[in-house]
Design a protein around this motif. Structure first.
Motif, PDB file in Angstrom:
ATOM      1  N   GLU A  59       0.834  -1.207   0.000  1.00  0.00           N
ATOM      2  CA  GLU A  59       0.000   0.000   0.000  1.00  0.00           C
ATOM      3  C   GLU A  59       0.866   1.254   0.000  1.00  0.00           C
ATOM      4  O   GLU A  59       0.610   2.201  -0.735  1.00  0.00           O
ATOM      5  N   ASN A  60       1.912   1.253   0.837  1.00  0.00           N
ATOM      6  CA  ASN A  60       2.808   2.403   0.890  1.00  0.00           C
ATOM      7  C   ASN A  60       3.567   2.573  -0.419  1.00  0.00           C
ATOM      8  O   ASN A  60       3.851   3.686  -0.841  1.00  0.00           O
ATOM      9  N   THR A  63       1.475   4.462  -2.882  1.00  0.00           N
ATOM     10  CA  THR A  63       1.195   5.869  -2.595  1.00  0.00           C
ATOM     11  C   THR A  63       2.455   6.722  -2.529  1.00  0.00           C
ATOM     12  O   THR A  63       2.362   7.927  -2.333  1.00  0.00           O
ATOM     13  N   LYS A  64       3.629   6.160  -2.693  1.00  0.00           N
ATOM     14  CA  LYS A  64       4.864   6.938  -2.627  1.00  0.00           C
ATOM     15  C   LYS A  64       5.213   7.600  -3.955  1.00  0.00           C
ATOM     16  O   LYS A  64       6.228   8.246  -4.067  1.00  0.00           O
ATOM     17  N   ASN A  65       4.375   7.462  -4.956  1.00  0.00           N
ATOM     18  CA  ASN A  65       4.722   7.933  -6.292  1.00  0.00           C
ATOM     19  C   ASN A  65       4.762   9.456  -6.394  1.00  0.00           C
ATOM     20  O   ASN A  65       5.526   9.992  -7.167  1.00  0.00           O
ATOM     21  N   THR A  66       3.921  10.166  -5.677  1.00  0.00           N
ATOM     22  CA  THR A  66       3.947  11.623  -5.708  1.00  0.00           C
ATOM     23  C   THR A  66       3.902  12.150  -4.286  1.00  0.00           C
ATOM     24  O   THR A  66       3.619  11.413  -3.354  1.00  0.00           O
ATOM     25  N   LYS A  67       4.115  13.432  -4.159  1.00  0.00           N
ATOM     26  CA  LYS A  67       4.090  14.011  -2.818  1.00  0.00           C
ATOM     27  C   LYS A  67       2.683  14.023  -2.241  1.00  0.00           C
ATOM     28  O   LYS A  67       2.486  14.164  -1.059  1.00  0.00           O
ATOM     29  N   TYR A  68       1.677  13.892  -3.099  1.00  0.00           N
ATOM     30  CA  TYR A  68       0.293  13.863  -2.628  1.00  0.00           C
ATOM     31  C   TYR A  68      -0.195  12.448  -2.383  1.00  0.00           C
ATOM     32  O   TYR A  68      -1.307  12.249  -1.931  1.00  0.00           O
ATOM     33  N   GLY A  69       0.581  11.448  -2.704  1.00  0.00           N
ATOM     34  CA  GLY A  69       0.190  10.065  -2.519  1.00  0.00           C
ATOM     35  C   GLY A  69      -0.890   9.630  -3.489  1.00  0.00           C
ATOM     36  O   GLY A  69      -1.821   8.947  -3.117  1.00  0.00           O
ATOM     37  N   SER A  71      -2.679   7.705  -6.715  1.00  0.00           N
ATOM     38  CA  SER A  71      -2.580   6.422  -7.408  1.00  0.00           C
ATOM     39  C   SER A  71      -2.161   6.674  -8.856  1.00  0.00           C
ATOM     40  O   SER A  71      -2.116   7.818  -9.322  1.00  0.00           O
ATOM     41  N   GLN A  75      -2.546  10.033 -11.080  1.00  0.00           N
ATOM     42  CA  GLN A  75      -1.346  10.663 -11.634  1.00  0.00           C
ATOM     43  C   GLN A  75      -1.544  10.940 -13.130  1.00  0.00           C
ATOM     44  O   GLN A  75      -1.130  11.994 -13.625  1.00  0.00           O
TER      45      GLN A  75
END
Length: 113
Positions: A59-60, A63-69, A71, A75
């Motif tokens: 799950e983490n 959500t680590k792909n952008t600073k806003y978390g 999907s 994105q």
């Protein structure tokens, strides 16, 4: 002391000892069952902790792909919006004039999830 009384006492002590021994065996059997169940529960608990750790890590990771978390799908919508296109239900796919911001689009991308 009479021989009969002595024999009766020995018989009573033997019977009491046998009763205590039977109770001890029952208690020992119950203790073995409890220990086996405890071992099974500890193993199951460990497996569940590992599964939870894997699920949390997955799950983490998502959500680590952008600073806003965001999907992956959000994105993609964010990229379309940054390119100058609407991503909201009202004007989806239409070009935004003069790069003006759209509250509907921002709600779709960054709104409550």
């Amino acid at each position: 002391m009479d021989k009969k009384d002595l024999f009766d006492q020995i018989t009573e002590v033997t019977r009491n000892t046998e009763d205590l021994l039977n109770k001890l065996h029952e208690t020992q059997g119950a203790m073995v069952e409890i220990m086996e169940e405890n071992a099974e529960l500890q193993i199951e608990n460990q497996h569940l902790r590992e599964r939870l750790k894997q699920a949390t890590a997955a799950e983490n990771e998502g959500t680590k792909n952008t600073k806003y978390g965001l999907s992956k799908s959000l994105q993609n919508l964010e990229k379309l919006y940054a390119s100058g296109y609407h991503v909201c239900n009202e004007f989806y796919g239409k070009h935004r004039q003069d790069e003006e911001e759209c509250a509907f689009c921002l709600t779709v991308i960054y709104g409550d999830r």
